[in-house]
Design an enzyme around this catalytic site. Sequence first.
Site, PDB file in Angstrom:
ATOM      1  N   GLU A   1      32.264  51.844  16.350  1.00 22.58           N
ATOM      2  CA  GLU A   1      31.308  50.809  16.755  1.00 22.58           C
ATOM      3  C   GLU A   1      30.119  51.330  17.544  1.00 22.58           C
ATOM      4  O   GLU A   1      29.031  50.761  17.499  1.00 22.58           O
ATOM      5  CB  GLU A   1      32.021  49.780  17.637  1.00 22.58           C
ATOM      6  CG  GLU A   1      33.108  49.009  16.945  1.00 22.58           C
ATOM      7  CD  GLU A   1      33.846  48.139  17.952  1.00 22.58           C
ATOM      8  OE1 GLU A   1      33.539  46.941  18.023  1.00 22.58           O
ATOM      9  OE2 GLU A   1      34.707  48.664  18.670  1.00 22.58           O
TER      10      GLU A   1
ATOM     11  N   HIS B   1       7.910  37.494 -16.417  1.00 21.50           N
ATOM     12  CA  HIS B   1       7.347  37.538 -15.065  1.00 21.50           C
ATOM     13  C   HIS B   1       6.093  36.656 -14.995  1.00 21.50           C
ATOM     14  O   HIS B   1       5.901  35.913 -14.024  1.00 21.50           O
ATOM     15  CB  HIS B   1       7.002  38.980 -14.704  1.00 21.50           C
ATOM     16  CG  HIS B   1       6.541  39.161 -13.299  1.00 21.50           C
ATOM     17  ND1 HIS B   1       7.389  39.458 -12.255  1.00 21.50           N
ATOM     18  CD2 HIS B   1       5.305  39.085 -12.743  1.00 21.50           C
ATOM     19  CE1 HIS B   1       6.703  39.546 -11.130  1.00 21.50           C
ATOM     20  NE2 HIS B   1       5.432  39.333 -11.401  1.00 21.50           N
TER      21      HIS B   1
ATOM     22  N   LEU C   1      39.479  50.364   6.038  1.00 19.50           N
ATOM     23  CA  LEU C   1      38.284  49.535   5.865  1.00 19.50           C
ATOM     24  C   LEU C   1      37.109  50.334   5.353  1.00 19.50           C
ATOM     25  O   LEU C   1      36.005  49.798   5.203  1.00 19.50           O
ATOM     26  CB  LEU C   1      37.891  48.906   7.209  1.00 19.50           C
ATOM     27  CG  LEU C   1      38.992  48.222   8.012  1.00 19.50           C
ATOM     28  CD1 LEU C   1      38.516  47.933   9.432  1.00 19.50           C
ATOM     29  CD2 LEU C   1      39.420  46.937   7.328  1.00 19.50           C
TER      30      LEU C   1
ATOM     31  N   CYS D   1      24.205  49.714   0.402  1.00 22.31           N
ATOM     32  CA  CYS D   1      25.450  50.226   0.981  1.00 22.31           C
ATOM     33  C   CYS D   1      25.487  49.759   2.428  1.00 22.31           C
ATOM     34  O   CYS D   1      24.484  49.860   3.133  1.00 22.31           O
ATOM     35  CB  CYS D   1      25.488  51.751   0.914  1.00 22.31           C
ATOM     36  SG  CYS D   1      26.891  52.474   1.805  1.00 22.31           S
TER      37      CYS D   1
ATOM     38  N   CYS E   1      28.039  50.787   4.581  1.00 29.18           N
ATOM     39  CA  CYS E   1      28.913  51.674   5.367  1.00 29.18           C
ATOM     40  C   CYS E   1      28.279  52.998   5.751  1.00 29.18           C
ATOM     41  O   CYS E   1      28.357  53.421   6.903  1.00 29.18           O
ATOM     42  CB  CYS E   1      30.191  51.977   4.598  1.00 29.18           C
ATOM     43  SG  CYS E   1      31.244  50.571   4.262  1.00 29.18           S
TER      44      CYS E   1
ATOM     45  N   THR F   1      16.483  37.784 -15.508  1.00 28.71           N
ATOM     46  CA  THR F   1      16.411  38.021 -14.069  1.00 28.71           C
ATOM     47  C   THR F   1      15.875  36.819 -13.305  1.00 28.71           C
ATOM     48  O   THR F   1      16.042  36.748 -12.084  1.00 28.71           O
ATOM     49  CB  THR F   1      15.522  39.239 -13.765  1.00 28.71           C
ATOM     50  OG1 THR F   1      14.218  39.030 -14.332  1.00 28.71           O
ATOM     51  CG2 THR F   1      16.125  40.504 -14.345  1.00 28.71           C
TER      52      THR F   1
ATOM     53  N   CYS G   1      27.126  46.223  -9.237  1.00 25.57           N
ATOM     54  CA  CYS G   1      27.574  46.040 -10.630  1.00 25.57           C
ATOM     55  C   CYS G   1      26.744  46.870 -11.616  1.00 25.57           C
ATOM     56  O   CYS G   1      26.701  46.558 -12.805  1.00 25.57           O
ATOM     57  CB  CYS G   1      27.516  44.560 -11.003  1.00 25.57           C
ATOM     58  SG  CYS G   1      25.845  43.886 -11.028  1.00 25.57           S
TER      59      CYS G   1
ATOM     60  N   ASP H   1       4.363  39.412  -7.730  1.00 32.12           N
ATOM     61  CA  ASP H   1       3.534  40.549  -7.316  1.00 32.12           C
ATOM     62  C   ASP H   1       2.466  40.900  -8.343  1.00 32.12           C
ATOM     63  O   ASP H   1       1.432  41.483  -7.992  1.00 32.12           O
ATOM     64  CB  ASP H   1       4.414  41.781  -7.076  1.00 32.12           C
ATOM     65  CG  ASP H   1       5.078  41.764  -5.708  1.00 32.12           C
ATOM     66  OD1 ASP H   1       4.523  41.150  -4.790  1.00 32.12           O
ATOM     67  OD2 ASP H   1       6.152  42.353  -5.564  1.00 32.12           O
TER      68      ASP H   1
END
Length: 1335
Positions: free
Chosen positions: A1266, A358, A1043, A152, A154, A269, A55, A367
């Site tokens: 695959e 934070h 796909l 990602c 793919c 956040t 997004c 952190d």
Amino acid sequence: MPRSKETDELIFFVNGRKVIEKNADPEVNLLFYLRKTLQLTGTKDSCGGGNCGACTVMISRYDPISKKISHFSVAACLVPICSLYGAAITTVEGIGNTKTRIHPVQERIAKGHGTQCGFCTPGMVMSIYTLLRNHPQPSTEQLMESLSGNLCRCTGYRPIVESGKSFISSSSCCQMNEKGRCCLDQKENKPENKSNVCAKLYEKEEFQPLDPTQELIFPPELMRMLENPQKKILTFHGERITWIIPGTLRDLLELKTEYPNAPLVMGNTALGPDMKFKGVFYPIIISPARISELLTISKTKEGLTLGAGLSLAQVKNILADVVTKLPEEKTQTYRALLKHLRTLAGQQIRNMASLGGHIVSRQPISDLNPILGVGKCILNVASKEGAQQIPLNDHFLSGATNASLKPEHVLVSIFIPVSEKWEFVSAFRQAPCQQNALAVVNTGMRVLFKADTTTIVDLNILYGGLGPTTVSANKSCRQLIGRCWDEGMLNDACRLVLEEIAPPQSAPGGMVAYRRTLAISFFFKFYLDVLQQLRMRDPRGYPGLSKTLISVLEDFPLAIPQGMQSFECVDPQQPPHDPVGRPIMHQSGIKHATGEAIFCDDMPVLAEELFLAVVTSTRPHARIISIDASEALALPGVADVITAQDVPGNNGSEEERLYAQDEVICVGQIVCAVAADSYAHAKQAAKKVKIVYQDLEPVIVTIQDAIQHKSFIGPEKKLEQGNVEEAFQCVDQIIEGEVHFGGQEHFYMETQSVRVVPKKEDKEIDIYVSSQDAAFTQDMVACTLGIPKNRINCHVKRVGGAFGGKTSKSGLLAAVAAVAAHKTGCPVRFVLERGDDMLITGGRHPLLGKYKIGFMNNGKIKAADIEYHINGGCTPDDSELVIEYALLKMENAYKIPNLRVRGRACKTNLPSNTAFRGFGFPQGAFVTETWMTAVASKCHLPPETVRELNMYKTIDKTIHKQEFDPKNLIKCWHKCMENSSYSSRRKAVEEFNQQSFWKKRGISIIPMKFSVGFPKTFYYQAAALVHIYTDGSVLVAHGGVELGQGINTKMIQVASRELQLPMSYIHLGEMNTMTVPNTIATAASSGADVNGKAVQNACQTLMKRLEPIVSQNPNGTWEEWVNEAFTQSISLSATGYFRGYEVHMDWEKGEGDIYPYFVFGAACSEVEIDCLTGAHKNIRTDIVMDASFSINPAVDIGQIEGAFVQGLGLYTLEELKYSPEGVLYTRGPKQYKIPSVTDIPEEFHVSLLTTTQNPKAIYSSKGLGESGMFLGSSVFFAIADAVAAARKERGLAPLLTMNSPATPEQIRMACVDQFTELVPQIDSEGCKPWSIPVA
């Protein structure tokens, strides 16, 4: 003084257009607003928690004081629209589209093959675009940083990085990497100089240049508005929440006095995810984003004062500038902060999260807080009573009442002092992966010495991840004051820290021994770091560290991936318009990159459309006593609540119910659903449904539980060849062992999505679904509603990733939605949130493998007895098939003359596991490679020697008696050995390991024999429909689903060749069950094979019809021939059909020709591990794959790379965690880490074997979707090789098995040393663990 006036007018711009919202709803985020209000659906909804990057949009803001415009990427799912006053938002639609012009970023990511399913692509585009707006000629480090928050599933990232890298000028590159060459120079990796081998998948010269002058300008109207700010209080009243934005600090303090419990929100956040996922609720929220005092930066000789409202990205830039201007001894704390800011979260979160937020949130795994806490920082706090200062120390971080902010306090700024001359500060963290992951343990450590000595005057140690808050080792530190900084002190410090900090075995997060080991391993690093700094300051006064010890302090560098892809060029005689064999861009690539590609949930909302939210079981095994939906039905917007009683037809099957009926059999089973006028209303109402349960026994969670209770799915399967018992009597050695293999979440970027639209007559229904199997979805809905299939048209335009997870599950979920649509009479949209998707739908089967292997001293394996059990979950789904495939494929590349393998699927009270890329092979073959490695260890031979010795060499038969020729297997093996320079690199690895104690390298090469396809002939049938229109254009439809694997691109290539037409003539629309009926799931790597045959058949039929016309007018045009055919009443429409491959399997005899062909391959991977932390770096991978003849090398190489990286995740990163009751903890990318851009190999080379014949498939191609998955195991076994080197040097026995995945915890605890030995072994008997392995 009176408070400032109020207004409810929200003004911002989107893509250059002004937006005015009166009384905006604080619960509406930017993502929802863009997608549902403005219909800008290019920005995708994937995880909802800011951790995936799908997004990503760009927000631009103008600073009237500095007169500068800043651009930053953000996660739109976390941005409340109320926070956007005065901002300019740019989405993927705003930078370019196919109707006007596409932006260079969009062009390069598409033409560079950086898109497959396309769901993540708009986010990738916007991250790179924002980078270029800030840095038109970015560095490699900036590029990697910009993509750190984008996931990602793919592509494997390599082509995405390459697309971004095309904007980097050589002057901005890394200069020289460790091998002495520029990272942009790939000449060394070019394939051998053969005229028929290509290494270019696209032409860079065709890319349009980047022209910064053509970008959208910041709206002048906003500039004027911000230049003359009205300090009015902005107040927005939503349905449940009021959002207040004061304009002055005075107003803020008054509001905080009036509403002391109201949280202050800058980046949202922390609070945003808590409100969404944990049900946290505040009726009043105050946003201090306009308060200038919270954005100040002040530098004095004493230190740096930073406004609490500054983003972490701004803090990082400020510190980076400061450390270049001050002496190093004064910047100890600043450098430690900077180190963690580089890896903290992703770029989008760093751009949004504030420093003050934070700090004040006091997260136990923060952190920065441990560093700030030891750095003697001061919090500058204000209230109506005045200003005060609070030390940011261990008392504050532990939440001590007397050291905390009071409810009416506002944190204005943070003072971070410069360090003293003899003061040293260090920071360390270890996370599941290098970037964008919460730390398992982190620490800030500080020591102050007496001048000119190493006598400790002050010592502070704070840890995150070792308790419910940041934890201090105060007692230990006090006891060490006055000690000298030497080995005696080190040993005592480790002992004291372990005594002081001892989380219980049941501590949330688990991994207690590992976390405690990290605590003292980090102190060892700190000890060395201080010694090294002392040496650098005074080389004469302090001894230098050895090279071995210096390596402890060297973090793995963040290198930009590079690689070479080689494949066979097309025949020079091939006609230019024939695209087969050429690296053609994905058919939807440009639309993916512009956001114009429409996915299921991108479709506009229809009139009266309802949204579905499900109520799932909270018990693993229980009887349903009652369901009370009265409160839910009383809420606004709720249309109805749907239960099993509302199903007009079949409520699923006896084994798998759609809606739970009488009892529940896992946590996450759907009990009922709420339909409402918005998803927000549906979700709120779902929480009000009250279900009373009566717990039932037994609760079976693990494979061991199932074996104990004899709880199985189907009978045991068995294959056997030779005489196993007799062979065991004739071998030199026998080993026995077992290995556990964890499951895997599909994590398709587009979650399960369906929209059911009832029509007005004849009970007709349109179903728009993200599914691999439209016919199964059609069948499920027909059975559930009790209507014939011919009334149901199932549409699938494209799917945002699937990997097997959208074969059966999407049909079940469509049926759930169809019942709601039937009951209400309205269209119903059902889109699972990421957490629900992961909870409900299951994933890859965990496996327990047991083995007994008999072999000779030369490594030749004579006998093997193998047993597999998989965790199938609570329903059969595909579990029986998966265990069959695991058995059929378990031998991988090896000929074992006497072999017995048995397998069983276990029925447990977990959500049902299902199909997943590789379908049993990645699990079963992993066990084989485990015992192959163990045999090599026992014989004191290199693993590659034992592998090659046992490989198939000549035409032979598999364990299921299917004949095959291993010629290409041997070719792949030798080619991979050659391409990877294996022998020389093996020596280099050994030399490295001899010189390095705390860092070890490993290298492994793994062969592969992968059988493609389904177990039955009818699964291979396929149909197609091809129309030629009188203008010459062609429309193709087929039964496969796009796909992301490029099936539509390949089908257009097939039609183009067969019709002898340019691809521009051919269009391929959606797949639907009305056009092509009775389709088979697009799965098992066979989609392009079988549908390609069907398209070919249809095209050949049409060409045969046109033959007489062409022969009468051979010089005519295509259009002339088509029109003549029309005038002669010759049909220009044809169906194509492929009956399928003849396959069969007889399990009684244990034999059958079950697969049409095999795909062969090999992969060599090299890694480096940090023995102190368990971290690892993927240095290089070389893959050689037998594609026979590639219809589209770009698509096929993309499939190989993507599958490999998904396999890399499976074997090294992705860890599903369950409670002892079967509750899944890991329900999103925050807890469940898939590979990110920094996890792929630094060098990543893929080579396709030169063309060979495969008469079974179209054009001699092979299905490669695959097979590459298993090759990710080469990384696992390289890690195992490095661990073996560490253990050998430490005088430890070889570790014959390592469980998968090889997480940092497993790596660290296998590298036993003085620190692991210090951690006491706690008897866990009677102690309930936080999580349990289910394999």
